[in-house]
Design a protein around this motif. Structure first.
Motif, PDB file in Angstrom:
ATOM      1  N   MET A   1     -27.358  27.165 120.072  1.00  0.00           N
ATOM      2  CA  MET A   1     -26.967  27.174 118.677  1.00  0.00           C
ATOM      3  C   MET A   1     -26.589  28.592 118.273  1.00  0.00           C
ATOM      4  O   MET A   1     -27.240  29.544 118.629  1.00  0.00           O
ATOM      5  N   THR A   2     -25.542  28.729 117.482  1.00  0.00           N
ATOM      6  CA  THR A   2     -25.103  30.039 117.030  1.00  0.00           C
ATOM      7  C   THR A   2     -25.192  30.104 115.518  1.00  0.00           C
ATOM      8  O   THR A   2     -25.445  29.115 114.833  1.00  0.00           O
ATOM      9  N   ALA A   3     -24.934  31.285 114.979  1.00  0.00           N
ATOM     10  CA  ALA A   3     -24.989  31.472 113.541  1.00  0.00           C
ATOM     11  C   ALA A   3     -23.824  30.812 112.832  1.00  0.00           C
ATOM     12  O   ALA A   3     -23.648  30.956 111.636  1.00  0.00           O
ATOM     13  N   SER A   4     -22.992  30.068 113.543  1.00  0.00           N
ATOM     14  CA  SER A   4     -21.907  29.326 112.917  1.00  0.00           C
ATOM     15  C   SER A   4     -22.309  27.878 112.640  1.00  0.00           C
ATOM     16  O   SER A   4     -21.476  27.030 112.410  1.00  0.00           O
ATOM     17  N   SER A   5     -23.599  27.621 112.673  1.00  0.00           N
ATOM     18  CA  SER A   5     -24.084  26.250 112.572  1.00  0.00           C
ATOM     19  C   SER A   5     -24.267  25.753 111.146  1.00  0.00           C
ATOM     20  O   SER A   5     -24.830  24.694 110.924  1.00  0.00           O
ATOM     21  N   GLY A   6     -23.845  26.521 110.138  1.00  0.00           N
ATOM     22  CA  GLY A   6     -23.724  25.948 108.819  1.00  0.00           C
ATOM     23  C   GLY A   6     -24.704  26.332 107.743  1.00  0.00           C
ATOM     24  O   GLY A   6     -24.616  25.811 106.641  1.00  0.00           O
ATOM     25  N   LEU A   7     -25.640  27.244 107.973  1.00  0.00           N
ATOM     26  CA  LEU A   7     -26.597  27.590 106.927  1.00  0.00           C
ATOM     27  C   LEU A   7     -26.413  29.036 106.438  1.00  0.00           C
ATOM     28  O   LEU A   7     -27.292  29.574 105.778  1.00  0.00           O
ATOM     29  N   GLN A   8     -25.256  29.608 106.718  1.00  0.00           N
ATOM     30  CA  GLN A   8     -24.996  30.966 106.248  1.00  0.00           C
ATOM     31  C   GLN A   8     -25.058  30.998 104.722  1.00  0.00           C
ATOM     32  O   GLN A   8     -24.588  30.084 104.042  1.00  0.00           O
ATOM     33  N   GLY A   9     -25.608  32.074 104.197  1.00  0.00           N
ATOM     34  CA  GLY A   9     -25.681  32.235 102.757  1.00  0.00           C
ATOM     35  C   GLY A   9     -26.853  31.537 102.111  1.00  0.00           C
ATOM     36  O   GLY A   9     -27.055  31.659 100.900  1.00  0.00           O
ATOM     37  N   HIS A  10     -27.636  30.802 102.892  1.00  0.00           N
ATOM     38  CA  HIS A  10     -28.792  30.095 102.350  1.00  0.00           C
ATOM     39  C   HIS A  10     -30.081  30.842 102.700  1.00  0.00           C
ATOM     40  O   HIS A  10     -30.277  31.287 103.829  1.00  0.00           O
ATOM     41  N   HIS A  11     -30.950  30.938 101.730  1.00  0.00           N
ATOM     42  CA  HIS A  11     -32.261  31.564 101.908  1.00  0.00           C
ATOM     43  C   HIS A  11     -33.291  30.456 102.083  1.00  0.00           C
ATOM     44  O   HIS A  11     -33.447  29.590 101.214  1.00  0.00           O
ATOM     45  N   ALA A  12     -33.990  30.465 103.200  1.00  0.00           N
ATOM     46  CA  ALA A  12     -35.013  29.462 103.507  1.00  0.00           C
ATOM     47  C   ALA A  12     -36.386  30.114 103.497  1.00  0.00           C
ATOM     48  O   ALA A  12     -36.536  31.283 103.858  1.00  0.00           O
ATOM     49  N   LEU A  13     -37.384  29.340 103.099  1.00  0.00           N
ATOM     50  CA  LEU A  13     -38.775  29.790 103.206  1.00  0.00           C
ATOM     51  C   LEU A  13     -39.545  28.758 104.005  1.00  0.00           C
ATOM     52  O   LEU A  13     -39.470  27.558 103.726  1.00  0.00           O
ATOM     53  N   VAL A  14     -40.273  29.238 105.006  1.00  0.00           N
ATOM     54  CA  VAL A  14     -41.049  28.368 105.890  1.00  0.00           C
ATOM     55  C   VAL A  14     -42.525  28.713 105.731  1.00  0.00           C
ATOM     56  O   VAL A  14     -42.939  29.839 106.034  1.00  0.00           O
ATOM     57  N   THR A  15     -43.325  27.760 105.260  1.00  0.00           N
ATOM     58  CA  THR A  15     -44.759  28.014 105.164  1.00  0.00           C
ATOM     59  C   THR A  15     -45.413  27.718 106.512  1.00  0.00           C
ATOM     60  O   THR A  15     -44.929  26.900 107.287  1.00  0.00           O
ATOM     61  N   GLY A  16     -46.512  28.422 106.777  1.00  0.00           N
ATOM     62  CA  GLY A  16     -47.126  28.279 108.095  1.00  0.00           C
ATOM     63  C   GLY A  16     -46.139  28.630 109.178  1.00  0.00           C
ATOM     64  O   GLY A  16     -46.107  28.009 110.247  1.00  0.00           O
ATOM     65  N   GLY A  17     -45.317  29.639 108.900  1.00  0.00           N
ATOM     66  CA  GLY A  17     -44.155  29.902 109.748  1.00  0.00           C
ATOM     67  C   GLY A  17     -44.368  30.842 110.906  1.00  0.00           C
ATOM     68  O   GLY A  17     -43.424  31.131 111.643  1.00  0.00           O
ATOM     69  N   LEU A  87     -36.615  24.896 101.556  1.00  0.00           N
ATOM     70  CA  LEU A  87     -38.065  25.050 101.657  1.00  0.00           C
ATOM     71  C   LEU A  87     -38.585  24.134 102.741  1.00  0.00           C
ATOM     72  O   LEU A  87     -38.329  22.921 102.715  1.00  0.00           O
ATOM     73  N   ILE A  88     -39.324  24.705 103.684  1.00  0.00           N
ATOM     74  CA  ILE A  88     -39.983  23.923 104.718  1.00  0.00           C
ATOM     75  C   ILE A  88     -41.490  24.032 104.495  1.00  0.00           C
ATOM     76  O   ILE A  88     -42.084  25.082 104.712  1.00  0.00           O
ATOM     77  N   ASN A  89     -42.093  22.942 104.049  1.00  0.00           N
ATOM     78  CA  ASN A  89     -43.539  22.895 103.837  1.00  0.00           C
ATOM     79  C   ASN A  89     -44.211  22.514 105.158  1.00  0.00           C
ATOM     80  O   ASN A  89     -44.415  21.338 105.458  1.00  0.00           O
ATOM     81  N   ASN A  90     -44.551  23.536 105.924  1.00  0.00           N
ATOM     82  CA  ASN A  90     -45.122  23.303 107.251  1.00  0.00           C
ATOM     83  C   ASN A  90     -46.608  23.634 107.336  1.00  0.00           C
ATOM     84  O   ASN A  90     -47.294  23.148 108.240  1.00  0.00           O
ATOM     85  N   ALA A  91     -47.129  24.448 106.421  1.00  0.00           N
ATOM     86  CA  ALA A  91     -48.531  24.862 106.487  1.00  0.00           C
ATOM     87  C   ALA A  91     -49.443  23.635 106.442  1.00  0.00           C
ATOM     88  O   ALA A  91     -49.228  22.712 105.650  1.00  0.00           O
ATOM     89  N   TRP A 134     -27.839  22.787  94.788  1.00  0.00           N
ATOM     90  CA  TRP A 134     -27.936  22.446  96.216  1.00  0.00           C
ATOM     91  C   TRP A 134     -29.308  22.864  96.716  1.00  0.00           C
ATOM     92  O   TRP A 134     -29.801  23.946  96.382  1.00  0.00           O
ATOM     93  N   GLY A 135     -29.909  22.009  97.518  1.00  0.00           N
ATOM     94  CA  GLY A 135     -31.194  22.392  98.076  1.00  0.00           C
ATOM     95  C   GLY A 135     -31.690  21.412  99.118  1.00  0.00           C
ATOM     96  O   GLY A 135     -31.243  20.258  99.182  1.00  0.00           O
ATOM     97  N   ARG A 136     -32.605  21.899  99.925  1.00  0.00           N
ATOM     98  CA  ARG A 136     -33.234  21.081 100.958  1.00  0.00           C
ATOM     99  C   ARG A 136     -34.743  21.349 100.946  1.00  0.00           C
ATOM    100  O   ARG A 136     -35.169  22.499 101.078  1.00  0.00           O
ATOM    101  N   VAL A 137     -35.510  20.288 100.797  1.00  0.00           N
ATOM    102  CA  VAL A 137     -36.958  20.364 100.953  1.00  0.00           C
ATOM    103  C   VAL A 137     -37.318  19.485 102.142  1.00  0.00           C
ATOM    104  O   VAL A 137     -36.979  18.286 102.163  1.00  0.00           O
ATOM    105  N   VAL A 138     -37.968  20.070 103.133  1.00  0.00           N
ATOM    106  CA  VAL A 138     -38.422  19.294 104.284  1.00  0.00           C
ATOM    107  C   VAL A 138     -39.922  19.510 104.420  1.00  0.00           C
ATOM    108  O   VAL A 138     -40.383  20.645 104.596  1.00  0.00           O
ATOM    109  N   ASN A 139     -40.663  18.428 104.324  1.00  0.00           N
ATOM    110  CA  ASN A 139     -42.117  18.468 104.457  1.00  0.00           C
ATOM    111  C   ASN A 139     -42.508  18.080 105.875  1.00  0.00           C
ATOM    112  O   ASN A 139     -42.158  16.985 106.332  1.00  0.00           O
ATOM    113  N   VAL A 140     -43.186  18.970 106.565  1.00  0.00           N
ATOM    114  CA  VAL A 140     -43.671  18.635 107.897  1.00  0.00           C
ATOM    115  C   VAL A 140     -44.988  17.890 107.700  1.00  0.00           C
ATOM    116  O   VAL A 140     -46.026  18.490 107.433  1.00  0.00           O
TER     117      VAL A 140
END
Length: 259
Positions: A1-17, A87-91, A134-140
């Motif tokens: 996977m390269t940095a051309s995979s589509g999430l440029q410009g987006h700030h993500a936060l990963v808990t328990g990261g 936001l990735i809720n992984n903790a 626009w946003g993405r919330v993924v709960n682990v």
């Protein structure tokens, strides 16, 4: 996977990261082009990961069940990389005990970290997503959020709660450009699982190999899930190709649970 995979410009936060599934998610989002804030209870752990690419990774520490700590961590994240889009809720924590020995302290701890932490972090991130349209919330979550397992009733209850929260919030923001989904790993080769295996060894006298095989036996593929397999599903849910996927709970478990 390269940095051309589509999430440029987006700030993500990963808990328990800092470790395990969270670290794998952090690296995949980074490879897909996002800037990533890594949140963990131990600052030294997340700082060690952030040192891999300090220009695009930021480390913050917080107990996700503490609203004051969460607010401070998210403020630091915004100061470094701007508004949050992912936001990735992984903790999480997985305490075990027979039901009649599940005291209120264990019950509250499982709810606080796994469920209340998801609530607080999502409330902290969602306004940015709604403002940006626009946003993405993924709960682990866990397969424990989709089925039952003996001796982890508090953990199962908390993860079932995460699934319910995922579904409810997905409907609430469905027309606002934000998707909310859960990824439900089966037994995955992480520090949490290694602790569970050690507990089995200590309590039953089984060998390490026998105890590990017991966890893998529940997977129809006869193996443990790998953190990168979970992370790849999370990354896909964050991309444009998954724009029509919301309110779903995707099991990553080799067929152990089918929904």
């Amino acid at each position: 996977m390269t940095a051309s995979s589509g999430l440029q410009g987006h700030h993500a936060l990963v808990t328990g990261g800092g470790r395990g599934i969270g670290a794998a998610i952090t690296r995949q989002l980074l490879a897909a082009g996002a800037t990533v804030t890594v949140l963990g209870r131990r600052l030294d752990v997340v700082q060690a990961l952030a040192a891999e690419q300090p220009e695009r990774l930021h480390a913050v520490n917080a107990d996700v069940s503490d609203a004051t700590q969460v607010a401070a961590a998210f403020a630091s994240a915004r100061e470094r990389f701007g508004p949050l889009a992912i936001l990735i809720n992984n903790a999480g924590q997985a305490g075990s005990a027979p039901f009649l020995k599940t005291d209120v302290q264990l019950w509250q701890q499982m709810l606080a970290v796994n469920l209340t932490g998801t609530l607080l972090c999502t409330q902290a991130a969602l306004p940015d997503m709604l403002t940006g349209g626009w946003g993405r919330v993924v709960n682990v979550a866990s397969t424990a959020g989709l089925t039952g397992y003996a001796y982890v009733s508090a953990y199962c209850a908390a993860k079932h709660g995460v699934i319910g929260l995922t579904r409810a919030l997905a409907l609430e923001v469905a027309k606002k450009g934000v998707t909310v989904n859960a990824v439900c790993p089966g037994y995955t080769e992480t520090d949490i699982l290694l602790e569970s295996i050690a507990n089995v060894v200590a309590k039953t006298g089984r060998s390490l190999e026998t105890a590990r095989a017991g966890f893998a036996a529940g997977n129809p593929q006869g193996r443990l899930v790998q953190p990168d397999e979970v992370a790849d599903t999370v990354r896909w849910l964050c991309g444009e190709a998954a724009s029509a996927i919301t309110g779903q709970s995707i099991a990553v478990c080799g067929g152990e649970v089918m929904v």
